[in-house]
Design a protein around this motif. Sequence first.
Motif, short mmCIF file in Angstrom:
data_model
loop_
_atom_site.label_atom_id
_atom_site.label_comp_id
_atom_site.label_asym_id
_atom_site.label_seq_id
_atom_site.Cartn_x
_atom_site.Cartn_y
_atom_site.Cartn_z
N LEU A 1 -3.33 2.31 -12.81
CA LEU A 1 -2.08 1.80 -12.22
C LEU A 1 -1.40 2.91 -11.41
O LEU A 1 -1.13 4.00 -11.92
CB LEU A 1 -1.15 1.33 -13.35
CG LEU A 1 0.00 0.42 -12.95
CD1 LEU A 1 -0.55 -0.95 -12.56
CD2 LEU A 1 0.98 0.26 -14.10
N GLY A 2 -1.05 2.62 -10.16
CA GLY A 2 -0.41 3.61 -9.31
C GLY A 2 -0.95 3.53 -7.90
O GLY A 2 -2.10 3.12 -7.70
N GLU A 3 -0.13 3.91 -6.92
CA GLU A 3 -0.51 3.75 -5.52
C GLU A 3 -0.37 5.06 -4.76
O GLU A 3 0.63 5.28 -4.06
CB GLU A 3 0.39 2.68 -4.87
CG GLU A 3 0.41 1.35 -5.56
CD GLU A 3 -0.83 0.51 -5.35
OE1 GLU A 3 -1.42 0.59 -4.26
OE2 GLU A 3 -1.22 -0.20 -6.29
N PRO A 4 -1.34 5.96 -4.88
CA PRO A 4 -1.26 7.19 -4.08
C PRO A 4 -1.26 6.85 -2.59
O PRO A 4 -1.73 5.79 -2.22
CB PRO A 4 -2.54 7.95 -4.46
CG PRO A 4 -3.06 7.27 -5.69
CD PRO A 4 -2.55 5.88 -5.67
N ALA B 1 10.15 12.16 -3.56
CA ALA B 1 9.44 12.94 -2.53
C ALA B 1 8.68 14.11 -3.15
O ALA B 1 7.50 14.34 -2.86
CB ALA B 1 10.43 13.44 -1.49
N LEU B 2 9.35 14.86 -4.02
CA LEU B 2 8.70 16.04 -4.60
C LEU B 2 7.70 15.65 -5.68
O LEU B 2 6.64 16.26 -5.80
CB LEU B 2 9.75 17.01 -5.14
CG LEU B 2 10.59 17.68 -4.03
CD1 LEU B 2 11.65 18.59 -4.64
CD2 LEU B 2 9.71 18.49 -3.07
N MET B 3 8.01 14.62 -6.45
CA MET B 3 7.06 14.17 -7.48
C MET B 3 5.82 13.55 -6.87
O MET B 3 4.82 13.37 -7.56
CB MET B 3 7.74 13.14 -8.39
CG MET B 3 8.78 13.69 -9.36
SD MET B 3 8.14 14.86 -10.61
CE MET B 3 6.85 13.89 -11.38
N SER B 4 5.86 13.22 -5.59
CA SER B 4 4.67 12.64 -4.95
C SER B 4 3.69 13.71 -4.50
O SER B 4 2.60 13.40 -4.03
CB SER B 4 5.09 11.78 -3.75
OG SER B 4 5.35 12.58 -2.61
N ALA C 1 0.84 -1.19 0.00
CA ALA C 1 0.00 0.00 0.00
C ALA C 1 0.88 1.25 0.00
O ALA C 1 1.98 1.24 0.52
CB ALA C 1 -0.89 -0.03 1.23
N GLY C 2 0.39 2.33 -0.60
CA GLY C 2 1.26 3.45 -0.94
C GLY C 2 1.17 4.68 -0.05
O GLY C 2 1.60 5.76 -0.46
N ASP D 1 3.38 6.35 -3.43
CA ASP D 1 3.90 5.50 -4.50
C ASP D 1 3.14 5.74 -5.79
O ASP D 1 2.70 4.80 -6.47
CB ASP D 1 3.84 4.03 -4.06
CG ASP D 1 4.75 3.76 -2.88
OD1 ASP D 1 5.53 4.66 -2.52
OD2 ASP D 1 4.67 2.66 -2.30
N ARG D 2 2.96 7.01 -6.12
CA ARG D 2 2.38 7.39 -7.40
C ARG D 2 3.25 6.83 -8.51
O ARG D 2 4.47 6.74 -8.37
CB ARG D 2 2.37 8.91 -7.55
CG ARG D 2 1.40 9.58 -6.62
CD ARG D 2 1.71 11.06 -6.52
NE ARG D 2 0.93 11.61 -5.44
CZ ARG D 2 -0.18 12.32 -5.61
NH1 ARG D 2 -0.57 12.63 -6.82
NH2 ARG D 2 -0.88 12.73 -4.59
N LEU D 3 2.64 6.52 -9.61
CA LEU D 3 3.39 5.95 -10.72
C LEU D 3 4.45 6.94 -11.20
O LEU D 3 5.59 6.55 -11.49
CB LEU D 3 2.42 5.60 -11.85
CG LEU D 3 2.94 4.64 -12.91
CD1 LEU D 3 3.51 3.37 -12.29
CD2 LEU D 3 1.83 4.29 -13.89
N ASP D 4 4.11 8.23 -11.26
CA ASP D 4 5.09 9.21 -11.74
C ASP D 4 6.21 9.41 -10.72
O ASP D 4 7.37 9.61 -11.10
CB ASP D 4 4.44 10.54 -12.13
CG ASP D 4 3.32 10.97 -11.21
OD1 ASP D 4 3.02 10.27 -10.22
OD2 ASP D 4 2.73 12.04 -11.45
#
Lengths: 365, 365, 365, 365
Positions: free
Chosen positions: D221-224, C236-239, C2-3, D227-230
């Motif tokens: 697809l992606g885990e906010p 960190a910043l891209m999140s 989980a994210g 853990d976003r995909l970007d």
Amino acid sequence: MAGNVFGQMFRITTWGESHGKAVGVVVDGLPAGLPFSEADIQKELDRRRPGQSEVSTPRHEADRVEILSGIFEGMSTGTPVSMLVWNSDARSSAYDVIKDTPRPGHADFTYMARYGMRDHRGGGRSSARETIGRVAGGALAKLLLSRFGILIAGHVLELGALRAKPLSFEEILENVEKTPVRCADLEAAEKMLEKVAALRQEGDSIGGIVELIIRGVPAGLGEPVFDRLDADLAKALMSIPAVKGFEIGAGFEAARLYGSEMNDPFRIKEGKITTSSNNAGGILGGISTGLDIVCRAAVKPTPSIGKVQQTVDLKTLENTEIAIKGRHDPTIPPRMVPVAEAMVALVIADHMLRSGFINPRTLLE
Amino acid sequence: MAGNVFGQMFRITTWGESHGKAVGVVVDGLPAGLPFSEADIQKELDRRRPGQSEVSTPRHEADRVEILSGIFEGMSTGTPVSMLVWNSDARSSAYDVIKDTPRPGHADFTYMARYGMRDHRGGGRSSARETIGRVAGGALAKLLLSRFGILIAGHVLELGALRAKPLSFEEILENVEKTPVRCADLEAAEKMLEKVAALRQEGDSIGGIVELIIRGVPAGLGEPVFDRLDADLAKALMSIPAVKGFEIGAGFEAARLYGSEMNDPFRIKEGKITTSSNNAGGILGGISTGLDIVCRAAVKPTPSIGKVQQTVDLKTLENTEIAIKGRHDPTIPPRMVPVAEAMVALVIADHMLRSGFINPRTLLE
Amino acid sequence: MAGNVFGQMFRITTWGESHGKAVGVVVDGLPAGLPFSEADIQKELDRRRPGQSEVSTPRHEADRVEILSGIFEGMSTGTPVSMLVWNSDARSSAYDVIKDTPRPGHADFTYMARYGMRDHRGGGRSSARETIGRVAGGALAKLLLSRFGILIAGHVLELGALRAKPLSFEEILENVEKTPVRCADLEAAEKMLEKVAALRQEGDSIGGIVELIIRGVPAGLGEPVFDRLDADLAKALMSIPAVKGFEIGAGFEAARLYGSEMNDPFRIKEGKITTSSNNAGGILGGISTGLDIVCRAAVKPTPSIGKVQQTVDLKTLENTEIAIKGRHDPTIPPRMVPVAEAMVALVIADHMLRSGFINPRTLLE
Amino acid sequence: MAGNVFGQMFRITTWGESHGKAVGVVVDGLPAGLPFSEADIQKELDRRRPGQSEVSTPRHEADRVEILSGIFEGMSTGTPVSMLVWNSDARSSAYDVIKDTPRPGHADFTYMARYGMRDHRGGGRSSARETIGRVAGGALAKLLLSRFGILIAGHVLELGALRAKPLSFEEILENVEKTPVRCADLEAAEKMLEKVAALRQEGDSIGGIVELIIRGVPAGLGEPVFDRLDADLAKALMSIPAVKGFEIGAGFEAARLYGSEMNDPFRIKEGKITTSSNNAGGILGGISTGLDIVCRAAVKPTPSIGKVQQTVDLKTLENTEIAIKGRHDPTIPPRMVPVAEAMVALVIADHMLRSGFINPRTLLE
């Protein structure tokens, strides 16, 4: 999350199957500045190696470790240490019989359920040969810990219902390698050897108990509430094939004690806080007390036995029988000792780094 | 790596101290689409709650759970579920006596060694009150698992050397809540109650064994070689305060069995592969067999006892004595049952998601 | 996996939706012995809070932080710090219009694709309100770092193609809070304010660039080859919602430089090794050089605009239009500054603990 | 937490130094049932290999991959895949000059600061040779993804300020390997080749931009929120040596756009939801939209240049100069293309497994 990585800061990834090209390990997190060589690893691998005596399988493999990275001029560099052992003595065809008939007590059936296929030769990944990577990684952990005064003594406490008498840490270290059963009580060892020899004749096998004593761990090691030192030790030992139980200190006996018996009284000794008994096994609230950490693993009998056993045919889904031939230890605990020591060393090294007792960057400051 | 996070894909973070403002948990990884409400959580918390009977401490707290996030129109959204329980009945001053005199068998000393300080009130973070977060998180795991036909039955198998007779899964489910000792063998339960009552008079305590049976787990669950299902269950149960041992299936008894006794024969039953015995406890090679998973935790006696005990003064470093007053359970296993069920549910839910048996994105497809 | 958990040794778990009961964070890994209070957290939250000026949404919320655990007598205990902010000013019905018509540039559509459902009120979990937990956790990281001489200066470098002139670290710290655009070049700030006011009239929005300078990081921080300090800063910043790009040091400009221009020459200055330029942005090979770490985040324009936009109806699968009403910032970078500082602080604190520069057990030794 | 492990469910551990015995990777998490062979890996390694043309270093190494585990009868078994490449052409003595004089723009100085020592031969672990393990692991990820219709096209978008004209996905795939600069605009490629040749003469180097396009990723697809995909793509690309910036979709250009320009309008196309532009680069709120994922990495010029540079002597702490001899690429982006594709493939494979789009147990169901 794939399951072949163990540890957080001292982290190993093991790989390899019984009859693949090689088995090995990558150790990530060994600090820079530790002198080591292949001899340090080989020493532990030799203890694990089969073919050492009448209690273990006569499969003969050199099991020579090769260090491929992470070392420069005889010293760790802080980068991953990759080590491998080539597989040489691999009679794959001997295992054709088990391709469709899962061996009772083995992982043949569950690997099929899990992966939809399996490398059946010699048990593939579920083979005890997988533990080579653990022992090689654990050898580095032991070496690192010894620099900080931490020693680990593993021994066979019980085999086939024969139990060693209580022995000191020093006695264990001195006697454990004197017999192939790795029981430090030499009288008990004698009887164990007889029992194992008899079982080999009968085509049967027997279990036992491996005990680990860890000396020199400073008070204050452990990460509650989940990554307690005892919980991590339990996971480490339960991850070894054939282990069915774990206990620490008084263990299952604690379930039958009164609080007034179980509690270890705190006392001042030479100006320092200690306890006058050690029912806790060196850990309270998941954190080390500074006393010896004492834990045990219950080991089931070798599942590969000569006797005819009931099983099924995976293809026809009909009942059938199997008689396992080949080379198998009639009992596992003696050879498990170095594996268990390795796992315990990995846990302690990991926590020493996590807790800052060992500088994770380098030993050269 | 801080130690208050448990699990990979079904992941909980617990927080809170005995006498802080509140205790709680954040659950990350619950898939979207699960209907739930505070009542589902409260039901489990009520089982854990103190003050239920003569076997547990009379400390009365409502322990009402509040769900703060992750739910929309009565359904999980796939985002973190934050839950808390306010602390209300906190007589902090009752604990001043233990500030400088660590209680034998408690984590007072080791927390000082680990952190250099501690919130001594009621044991702070090392209090059993910390398990509220686990039970709340586990309640969601249980609910999720029940949608996939997985049920968990926990019960007190042994208390003070009194052991329940063998009972079926159904009998356990039916009887376990009938007495405050949570022993499903009602005759044994009667004797246990008597023993506990006597101990309360004497100011002493006793340990026991909690058994967990997990029914409905599909074959093929587990992640060798380290994240074996049994290794993760061991860590989960060993992380509960007061647990000193773990075993699965035949457990420590396996150490005394012959291979021909221990191995569970594979058999075809109604066209499917099963085993005619279950000494493995439902797990082979770290992977589930599809049979009931059966494991046990050895629980030490409550360390807080009324009798005078030896301890030390942390400031003067001199020997002294302590007599613990206050409200304490004379035995832990009955109240541990819901906590152990929660931990087991967390492990199984985590692996069901890791292995793809449950879609981690959403239940709404 | 989980994210919603970030970091390894300084680890936060955030939770909460825009229109749920509350939003919050659990911080796991703060060492014992750090004095702190709600005021330390509130200070940072107040910088993030909407309704501060004409550049941000007029939504008025007190956003008062409540600390629920991990503190005793004004000092961190080493156990998890749980903090929350109650949601109060929640006009949910204002969002009914977007339930079935995803807003362009928002996560409405992708959350539906990911979870099969969503809490559409105010964007739910994808709302910028989620960053409250990050700022609260980051406030503790900043406080911890300041004890080790590490300071972070964030500022708006560019807004709507208007760029601040080069400024010193000290000038940025002194001027950044003087205007609501958080541009430390006060002349440029004036023009930015005018641009933003005009956009508000037009119902449009504009992007910008946030720059972070981290001073005082010792040489030797970072964990190659994957957990490089710059790679972790990038993640960190891209999140952070709305960030579309990251660069460090010369960044994208480096793609157009010659090696002879880009390479920072090493020089001895006051007996220590340094570089006479800092195109590297303070990091070489993923490890800090000891110079200022300088990195930037590209921020897209606020997706919520007053102008009519094309979209679709999720139920009928037909094209339609949407005009978003409600309270929205015409530009994001000014309010992002404290969020970006928080994320950067979390990364540095995490690595300081991982690398042993800060003792993870306690500050009280 | 040691930093040489990447990914959660599709997880690689790389190891090896430039002049050690070998370099390699262990891939943990590849599901059982994927047919593959050494040729699949070799194909990607050959693209990364030096000595292919005038734009890269003439160091000639066979770089033959050897697969040591995780494969049975030509198919993945679900167990770890260990792969290695032996180091053969290692002229260590050529690097003696840099032992005490850190090369500007390299990690020599920071590795000393981090580890207190280093294997200076060829940069040791910080050498680009380390990326062999990434490419080998990424080759398996690419192969897995191709089974699910996901393709990755990497190309050099810009080199030495020369930029390729916009090209379609198909054109890139068709042309990218036609020239050694891996620019799919063949006219631009011609000019880039000229520029590189000139730089080689001058003993200087130049940077560039690598673009990655990922086609076929399902929406969702992606885990906010972390853990976003970007965010994971950013970390993956920023972890490659020499990358100084990352952007997705409109990227840094987004900082100068109006919301009415930036927002991608949702539209129905052939009954499905899509957007009529793709400024988002295929990701909204950290979750894929189903459109092409488009991201770019800014690459600095090769730090090893022939020109004389200023540096210091690590032992005497005095200023000195260095002129780097040996075999070095005058520009990095062309050879980085397969490395960047590998990293991107690892991220997407990891998320496909985490999100349940690919069954993590086996492909054989």
